[in-house]
Design an enzyme around this catalytic site. Structure first.
Site, PDB file in Angstrom:
ATOM      1  N   ASP A  67      -3.163   5.798 -40.402  1.00  0.00           N
ATOM      2  CA  ASP A  67      -1.890   6.479 -40.605  1.00  0.00           C
ATOM      3  C   ASP A  67      -0.897   5.838 -39.650  1.00  0.00           C
ATOM      4  OD1 ASP A  67      -1.609   8.770 -38.193  1.00  0.00           O
ATOM      5  OD2 ASP A  67      -3.680   8.415 -38.808  1.00  0.00           O
ATOM      6  N   ASP A 151       1.671  17.614 -42.459  1.00  0.00           N
ATOM      7  CA  ASP A 151       1.176  17.533 -41.083  1.00  0.00           C
ATOM      8  C   ASP A 151       1.644  18.779 -40.342  1.00  0.00           C
ATOM      9  OD1 ASP A 151       0.828  17.060 -38.362  1.00  0.00           O
ATOM     10  OD2 ASP A 151       1.502  14.984 -38.439  1.00  0.00           O
ATOM     11  N   GLU A 153       1.079  21.013 -36.913  1.00  0.00           N
ATOM     12  CA  GLU A 153       0.554  21.114 -35.556  1.00  0.00           C
ATOM     13  C   GLU A 153       1.639  21.732 -34.689  1.00  0.00           C
ATOM     14  OE1 GLU A 153       0.400  16.964 -33.731  1.00  0.00           O
ATOM     15  OE2 GLU A 153       0.515  16.476 -35.860  1.00  0.00           O
TER      16      GLU A 153
END
Length: 266
Positions: A67, A151, A153
């Site tokens: 990534d 994503d 987080e």
């Protein structure tokens, strides 16, 4: 007779001295040979800060990929693919107004080299899910080889957004984002997350969702008890031919035959 033996020995020595290292295999389903030995580790990328793995090594899994974002700079995708890179997730957007300036370059380069790609969005809890989904859709064209990625987080170092909603709020926002992208692109995105976020929010309670888990110091089955996963990010300090400096490396949970079916949407 003696002269013939001497000449044969000299010829063998010359050939041996000139023998180079065999070129790496192309990491595609058709390139793999069946093996009964789980000790075979492939591909063997470098690592600037290697971990002494206890238990199943990431190399047990044969399909590996990257990534990347702007921080990797230009990438020689043909060289990366030849070294064993089978896929890449490319950062496209974050929040509701930030686009990665290298996204198009990375996407086009990966496509030209035949590296399957998907894009990822870095989520901030200071904007509603529908705004962030629309921003992603505005910047990421259709035609990706892989599902895209949400994503999620915590963002404790952000200068603009450090909100930490409870698990119910997180899951509701995630579901809305995933639903919008699934309707637009035709395939449900994957959710990437970290150990603390996973534990704090019970994000794995999202139904019909596949997960990409970060775990750089232990196998996911130890770090995320009972969690299922499709991808595992096992290092953030990888060294891969064609990539400048350190890069995240990931592995797919499955053999090449499974990878080929999953990549095709099966």
């Amino acid at each position: 007779m003696r002269l013939a033996l001497i000449l044969t020995a000299i010829a063998f020595a010359v050939l041996s001295c000139g023998r180079g290292t065999p070129p790496p295999q192309q990491v595609e389903a058709k390139a793999f040979l069946r093996t009964t030995s789980p000790a075979v580790i492939y591909p063997a990328f470098g690592d600037a800060d290697p971990h002494d793995w206890d238990g199943r090594h990431p190399g047990y899994y044969p399909v590996h990929g990257l990534d990347v974002s702007r921080w990797q700079g230009p990438i020689d995708w043909r060289k990366a693919k030849a070294s064993g890179v089978s896929f890449v997730f490319i950062k496209a957007t974050e929040g509701g107004d930030v686009a990665d300036p290298m996204f198009d370059d990375h996407r086009r380069g990966a496509q030209a080299a035949g590296v399957p790609w998907g894009a990822y969005h870095y989520y901030y809890f200071c904007r509603p899910a529908h705004e962030q989904a629309r921003w992603f859709i505005k910047n990421v064209p259709k035609g990706a080889d892989l599902p895209h990625v949400l994503d999620m987080e915590w963002t404790p170092h952000s200068k603009t957004c450090r909100l930490r909603p409870d698990g119910a709020k997180v899951r509701a926002e995630a579901k809305r984002f995933l639903d919008i992208l699934e309707r637009h692109y035709g395939r449900r995105p994957i959710v990437y997350t970290t150990v603390d976020f996973h534990a704090d929010t019970d994000i794995d309670r999202l139904r019909g969702t596949e997960f990409w888990l970060r775990s750089v110091a232990g196998h996911p089955r130890k770090v995320y008890p009972k969690a299922s996963w499709r991808f595992w990010q096992y290092t953030g300090t990888g060294l891969v031919p064609g990539v400048q400096g350190r890069v995240d490396i990931n592995t797919f949970n499955g053999q090449p035959e499974t990878w080929a079916r999953w990549k095709a949407g099966g």
